[in-house]
Design an enzyme around this catalytic site. Structure first.
Site, mmCIF file in Angstrom:
data_model
loop_
_atom_site.group_PDB
_atom_site.id
_atom_site.type_symbol
_atom_site.label_atom_id
_atom_site.label_comp_id
_atom_site.label_asym_id
_atom_site.label_seq_id
_atom_site.Cartn_x
_atom_site.Cartn_y
_atom_site.Cartn_z
ATOM 1 N N ASP A 65 3.083 -16.241 -9.933
ATOM 2 C CA ASP A 65 3.192 -14.832 -9.622
ATOM 3 C C ASP A 65 1.959 -14.343 -8.860
ATOM 4 O O ASP A 65 0.836 -14.411 -9.374
ATOM 5 C CB ASP A 65 3.329 -14.086 -10.954
ATOM 6 C CG ASP A 65 3.702 -12.644 -10.757
ATOM 7 O OD1 ASP A 65 4.695 -12.398 -10.079
ATOM 8 O OD2 ASP A 65 2.980 -11.766 -11.274
ATOM 9 N N THR A 98 5.145 -9.644 -4.509
ATOM 10 C CA THR A 98 3.693 -9.527 -4.393
ATOM 11 C C THR A 98 3.121 -10.584 -3.442
ATOM 12 O O THR A 98 2.246 -10.285 -2.632
ATOM 13 C CB THR A 98 3.002 -9.634 -5.762
ATOM 14 O OG1 THR A 98 3.439 -10.830 -6.407
ATOM 15 C CG2 THR A 98 3.349 -8.454 -6.640
ATOM 16 N N THR A 99 3.628 -11.808 -3.547
ATOM 17 C CA THR A 99 3.117 -12.869 -2.686
ATOM 18 C C THR A 99 3.475 -12.570 -1.234
ATOM 19 O O THR A 99 2.640 -12.701 -0.330
ATOM 20 C CB THR A 99 3.712 -14.229 -3.094
ATOM 21 O OG1 THR A 99 3.724 -14.299 -4.522
ATOM 22 C CG2 THR A 99 2.912 -15.373 -2.551
ATOM 23 N N ASP A 394 10.326 -9.379 -12.956
ATOM 24 C CA ASP A 394 10.782 -9.354 -11.561
ATOM 25 C C ASP A 394 12.284 -9.130 -11.506
ATOM 26 O O ASP A 394 12.783 -8.377 -10.664
ATOM 27 C CB ASP A 394 10.417 -10.669 -10.851
ATOM 28 C CG ASP A 394 8.931 -10.737 -10.521
ATOM 29 O OD1 ASP A 394 8.223 -9.733 -10.770
ATOM 30 O OD2 ASP A 394 8.477 -11.782 -10.022
HETATM 31 P P1 ADP Z 1 7.140 -12.966 -4.168
HETATM 32 O O1 ADP Z 1 5.961 -12.797 -5.060
HETATM 33 O O2 ADP Z 1 6.852 -12.489 -2.781
HETATM 34 O O3 ADP Z 1 8.403 -12.427 -4.716
HETATM 35 P P2 ADP Z 1 8.341 -15.533 -4.577
HETATM 36 O O4 ADP Z 1 7.619 -16.787 -4.918
HETATM 37 O O5 ADP Z 1 9.181 -14.900 -5.600
HETATM 38 O O6 ADP Z 1 7.283 -14.533 -4.009
HETATM 39 O O7 ADP Z 1 9.235 -15.858 -3.300
HETATM 40 C C1 ADP Z 1 10.048 -14.909 -2.688
HETATM 41 C C2 ADP Z 1 10.673 -15.478 -1.441
HETATM 42 O O8 ADP Z 1 11.509 -16.596 -1.780
HETATM 43 C C3 ADP Z 1 11.578 -14.466 -0.782
HETATM 44 O O9 ADP Z 1 11.372 -14.504 0.617
HETATM 45 C C4 ADP Z 1 12.966 -14.956 -1.140
HETATM 46 O O10 ADP Z 1 13.954 -14.582 -0.198
HETATM 47 C C5 ADP Z 1 12.781 -16.441 -1.177
HETATM 48 N N1 ADP Z 1 13.803 -17.130 -1.975
HETATM 49 C C6 ADP Z 1 14.156 -16.896 -3.255
HETATM 50 N N2 ADP Z 1 15.153 -17.712 -3.644
HETATM 51 C C7 ADP Z 1 15.428 -18.509 -2.587
HETATM 52 C C8 ADP Z 1 16.358 -19.577 -2.353
HETATM 53 N N3 ADP Z 1 17.187 -19.982 -3.284
HETATM 54 N N4 ADP Z 1 16.349 -20.165 -1.145
HETATM 55 C C9 ADP Z 1 15.485 -19.766 -0.188
HETATM 56 N N5 ADP Z 1 14.587 -18.765 -0.348
HETATM 57 C C10 ADP Z 1 14.565 -18.145 -1.515
HETATM 58 MG MG MG Z 2 9.552 -13.051 -6.288
#
Ligand code: ADP
Ligand code: MG
Length: 547
Positions: A65, A98-99, A394
């Site tokens: 996270d 957040t990322t 989340d």
């Molecule tokens: P954040 O803290 O930004 O939410 P995450 O590690 O949760 O970071 O990653 C979010 C990103 O991962 C988003 O761009 C989302 O669309 C992408 N994402 C989530 N699930 C999938 C998936 N199954 N396939 C491809 N991308 C995905």
């Molecule tokens: Mg996320």
């Protein structure tokens, strides 16, 4: 003779003040921002890695996270801190993304640096970024899809997408169902608007058992037991007194000294004390209370009297639980027992102590305000429940944001590609330098699909080229398929996110980028900045970090 030669230098700043100006100030600030983005980059997306953070006490956090990582890193550099603020804003506004926000901010600044190097003035870049950010909001709205409470399948996809890559995989359906039920339970509708208050959902962690055993309690659950086994386990139609003072004669705070010279005196002293405690219990009982929730201590004698009267009492309840219980039952929090009245009591249909896994918990159900719910997260270890809790937050945040705004987009880098494509079209109508800034902004958007690809071990250049071609052909939701390494339709694949995650991430990333770009002078008072402001954080992140 030149006069200058004799002139004393003029010091306008206190001794020890650090100052960095012009290009050098900009460079360092940008480097610091990039370093923060770099620190979380590998955690983005379903194939993102986790980080292990060890604090000064040796406590370990394992997480994916963004905001948790940045919080634990104790970042010191002033402009790096500004980037951390972006993550915090994202966390409080939406919870998720957040990322993404931090990576975007880093990339916007990295691209701005190239423009600075070709002598484009920072205010021009900042202005171009502002225009691009505003345009992005319009584009997002245009490409987004509608959602309502009835779209059960879609809601499930949102909750699951929010949790991907966060250790919740094994029980994702179960956890998604809990998140959706909780959100639906607490949102309030007024005409066409939907309101959501995240304090209405309480998350309680319980180590032991499996993630599958996590559950939703309609009411408040607290990790406590009643103070005396002689008290009833179950109280129906409970009248709840919520008290934040102690039910003791001498609190641990008082430090009085009493001199006792004879056994008689001691006896009368003890009796006096007992009498006072009995009076306290009596006063509470007289109000009609059948359940007592106390934030501080309850004396042993009081426990005994409560039990004799069949009153269910709990002590040392957390402050946050006290307010949640007061809100749910409609009780007034009492600070002095003298004030306690019948009207101050709250109502709950059922208060019970139940066996939950290894030990007991107290459930306060059928409350006056049915909006209060508790999610109990179970898992084998502390680290597991902590990370599941973050994943759950989340999922809840995303589900709520989707319902409140009624707008969603696909993920997997597809909205960022679509924004980039539309921004490039928009740039065509602009003049010279601003055009360059808008194009730099568009390029920065692509860092999201690029990073998703990198983290999945794919070639980012190939993926971006293919994605561009797909979007040019009208594949609006063309995204990165992290398992096959190809391009897919992210919407059909079920990767769905609330529009707000993207909106917030883009607007706060660009705001901070603009702000940092406008700084050309950093003056730090002696002792104010513990790190040298003229240097970016060492090694791309806090030098003493374990990774
Ligand atoms: P954040 O803290 O930004 O939410 P995450 O590690 O949760 O970071 O990653 C979010 C990103 O991962 C988003 O761009 C989302 O669309 C992408 N994402 C989530 N699930 C999938 C998936 N199954 N396939 C491809 N991308 C995905
Ligand atoms: Mg996320």
């Amino acid at each position: 003779m030149a006069n200058n030669a004799n002139m004393q230098p003029i010091f306008i700043l206190q001794e020890g003040t650090q100052r960095s100006q012009g290009k050098s100030a900009q460079k360092t600030n940008i480097a610091a921002a990039k370093a923060v983005a770099e620190a979380v980059r590998t955690t983005l997306g379903p194939k993102g890695m986790d980080k292990m953070l060890v604090d000064t006490l040796g406590d370990i956090t394992i997480t994916n996270d963004g905001v948790t990582i940045l919080n634990e890193m104790s970042i010191d550099h002033p402009s790096a801190k500004m980037i951390v603020e972006v993550a915090k804003t994202q966390e409080s506004e939406v919870g998720d993304g957040t990322t993404t926000a931090v990576i975007l901010a880093g990339e916007l600044l990295a691209n701005a640096e190239k423009l600075l190097d070709s002598n484009i003035h920072p205010t021009v870049i900042a202005r171009g970024y502002r225009m691009a950010a505003e345009k992005s909001m319009v584009i997002l709205k245009n490409i987004s899809e509608d959602i309502s409470q009835k779209d059960t399948e879609l809601l499930k996809k949102i909750a699951i997408t929010a949790m991907t890559g966060k250790g919740a995989e094994s029980a994702k359906d179960h956890l998604a169902a809990i998140a959706i039920k909780a959100v639906k339970r607490v949102i309030e509708k007024d005409k066409d608007s939907i309101y959501y208050n995240k304090d209405d959902i309480k998350i309680e962690k319980k180590v032991g058992g499996s993630i599958e055993e996590s559950q939703l309690i309609e009411g408040i659950a607290i990790d406590k037991e009643r103070v005396h086994s002689g008290m009833p386990r179950v109280v129906r139609n409970a009248k709840v007194a919520v008290i934040d003072s102690s039910i003791e004669v001498k609190g641990p705070e008082t430090d009085a000294k009493i001199q006792i010279t004879s056994p008689d005196q001691l006896e009368s002293f003890v009796m006096q004390e007992e009498k006072m405690i009995k009076e306290m219990v009596e006063r509470i009982a007289a109000s009609g209370a059948t359940v007592v929730i106390c934030q501080k201590g309850i004396d042993e004698i009081a426990q005994h009297f409560f039990a004799k009267r069949g009153i269910f009492a709990v002590r040392r309840v957390k402050r946050s639980d006290i307010s949640a219980i007061a809100k749910a039952t409609g009780a007034k929090v009492i600070t002095s027992l003298k004030e306690l009245n019948k009207e101050d009591l709250g109502n709950a249909g059922l208060v019970e102590q139940v066996r939950f896994g290894e030990d007991d918990m107290i459930f306060i159900k059928e409350c006056k305000n049915p909006q209060a719910v508790t999610i109990i997260i179970k898992g084998a270890t502390n680290h597991v429940v902590d990370e599941i809790k973050r994943a759950m937050e989340d999922a809840i945040g995303d589900t709520a944001a989707a319902l409140v705004d009624g707008k969603v987009v696909a993920g997997a880098g597809s909205p960022e590609m679509e924004i980039a494509r539309n921004l490039r079209k928009f740039a065509e109508g602009l003049s010279g330098r601003e055009q360059l800034a808008v194009l730099a902004f568009a390029d920065a958007m692509e860092v999201i699909p690029k990073t998703l690809a990198e983290n999945a071990g794919l070639d980012p250049i190939d993926i971006i080229t293919e994605l561009k071609a797909a979007h040019d052909k009208g594949m609006k939701w063309g995204g990165v398929d992290v398992s096959t390494g190809k391009i897919n339709d992210a919407w059909k694949k079920g990767v769905v996110e609330p529009m707000r995650v993207k909106k917030q991430a883009i607007s706060s990333a660009s705001e901070v980028a603009e702000m940092i770009l406008r700084i050309d002078d950093v003056i730090a008072a002696a002792g104010g900045a513990s790190e040298d402001i003229r240097r970016p954080p060492a090694g791309g992140m806090g030098a003493d970090m374990p990774f």
